[in-house]
Design an enzyme around this catalytic site. Structure first.
Site, short mmCIF file in Angstrom:
data_model
loop_
_atom_site.label_atom_id
_atom_site.label_comp_id
_atom_site.label_asym_id
_atom_site.label_seq_id
_atom_site.Cartn_x
_atom_site.Cartn_y
_atom_site.Cartn_z
NE ARG A 44 -3.96 -0.98 10.18
CZ ARG A 44 -2.93 -0.76 9.37
NH1 ARG A 44 -3.17 0.13 8.93
NH2 ARG A 44 -1.64 -1.16 9.25
NE ARG A 62 2.22 -4.35 11.06
CZ ARG A 62 3.14 -4.89 10.50
NH1 ARG A 62 4.10 -5.93 10.49
NH2 ARG A 62 3.10 -4.11 9.72
CE LYS A 77 -2.33 -1.18 3.44
NZ LYS A 77 -1.97 -2.31 4.33
NE ARG A 108 6.74 -2.91 5.98
CZ ARG A 108 5.71 -3.02 6.49
NH1 ARG A 108 5.09 -2.12 4.86
NH2 ARG A 108 5.01 -3.54 6.90
NE ARG A 151 6.23 -0.24 9.92
CZ ARG A 151 5.23 -0.79 9.70
NH1 ARG A 151 4.99 0.40 8.14
NH2 ARG A 151 4.29 -1.33 10.47
P1 AMP Z 1 0.80 0.97 8.78
O1 AMP Z 1 2.20 1.86 8.52
O2 AMP Z 1 -0.43 1.37 8.13
O3 AMP Z 1 1.54 -0.54 9.02
O4 AMP Z 1 0.61 1.03 10.69
C1 AMP Z 1 1.57 0.76 11.25
C2 AMP Z 1 0.46 0.30 12.98
O5 AMP Z 1 0.28 1.62 13.06
C3 AMP Z 1 -0.59 -0.41 12.71
O6 AMP Z 1 -0.17 -2.07 12.91
C4 AMP Z 1 -1.17 -0.21 13.90
O7 AMP Z 1 -0.89 -0.57 15.02
C5 AMP Z 1 -0.91 1.30 13.91
N1 AMP Z 1 -1.91 1.93 12.81
C6 AMP Z 1 -1.74 2.02 11.65
N2 AMP Z 1 -3.28 2.94 10.84
C7 AMP Z 1 -4.64 2.29 11.79
C8 AMP Z 1 -5.73 2.47 11.85
N3 AMP Z 1 -6.24 2.90 10.93
N4 AMP Z 1 -6.48 1.65 13.20
C9 AMP Z 1 -5.59 1.34 13.68
N5 AMP Z 1 -4.12 1.43 13.80
C10 AMP Z 1 -3.12 1.91 12.91
#
Ligand code: AMP
Length: 222
Positions: free
Chosen positions: A90, A175, A15, A129, A164
């Site tokens: 999400r 996740r 994404k 990654r 990360r």
């Molecule tokens: P990402 O970079 O999109 O993979 O997000 C990293 C982490 O941020 C996720 O595993 C969640 O802990 C948190 N996070 C990001 N977006 C959301 C969301 N829309 N709702 C809840 N937690 C989020």
């Protein structure tokens, strides 16, 4: 009306990488809740302090926190020409809150691009990654051949490559589980509303770019 979009898909679907390309092409604002939350953690703000434990464990940050930051973000001036949401919504309650905010603000209903990838491929992508700690560039150890500690290859960037904390094996498992339980239902949610485009997200970044572009051009968006 300005074009608003959502990139939907499991962690590791690409994404963030596709978002970089789409915001450039469509000239819309990029809203990554993951990036916003990581920035809040790095700043040590109230939001960051609350979000950090959930993120490290690979869990979702509570809806009200994330919905709050998105509601504030989509009314900023750079979003008036359209925005692309990456990693939000999400959960169903997040999607409902977004629908309500969009209706209230009189904005265009977003087109939702669902990026589909098999589980085994996701684990390979996530565990390999890496990211730049300054510009946020996303890399993969097998694609760029750069690992933790290397200088960022980005132009004019003095950043360093890191991994990360939620890209470690345990958090990845968590996740993917969270995705299945809480995020996957959004596919049917948006499909039922006629907003969903499905894209096979396997292959190179360029191949996926082409498929995303084809799907959007089928809707007259690009
Ligand atoms: P990402 O970079 O999109 O993979 O997000 C990293 C982490 O941020 C996720 O595993 C969640 O802990 C948190 N996070 C990001 N977006 C959301 C969301 N829309 N709702 C809840 N937690 C989020």
């Amino acid at each position: 009306m300005a074009q608003n979009m959502i990139l939907l898909g499991p962690p590791g679907a690409g994404k963030g990488t596709q978002a970089e390309f789409l915001v450039e092409k469509l000239q819309v604002a990029h809203i990554s809740t993951g990036d916003m939350l990581r920035a809040a953690v790095a700043r040590g703000s109230q939001l960051g302090l609350k979000a950090n434990e959930y993120m490290k464990a690979g869990k979702l940050v509570p809806d009200e926190l994330v919905v709050g930051i998105v509601r504030e973000r989509i009314v900023e001036p750079d979003c008036s020409g359209g925005f692309l949401l990456d990693g939000f919504p999400r959960t169903i309650p997040q999607a409902e809150a977004l629908d309500a905010a969009i209706a209230q603000l009189g904005l265009g209903a977003p087109v939702v691009v669902n990026m589909q990838v098999a589980d085994e491929e996701l684990v390979t992508r996530l565990s390999g990654r890496r990211m730049c700690d300054q510009c946020g560039m996303i890399l993969h150890i097998t694609r760029e051949g750069l690992d933790v500690g290397a200088p960022c290859p980005g132009e004019n960037c003095n950043g360093t490559i890191y991994q990360r904390s939620d890209d470690q094996a345990e958090a990845i498992k968590q996740r993917l589980e969270v995705y299945k339980q809480q995020t996957q239902p959004l596919i049917d949610y948006y499909d039922a509303k006629g907003q969903l485009l499905r894209v096979e997200a396997l292959g190179t970044v360029e191949e996926v770019n082409d498929r995303v572009t084809d799907a959007l051009s089928g809707k007259g968006i690009v």
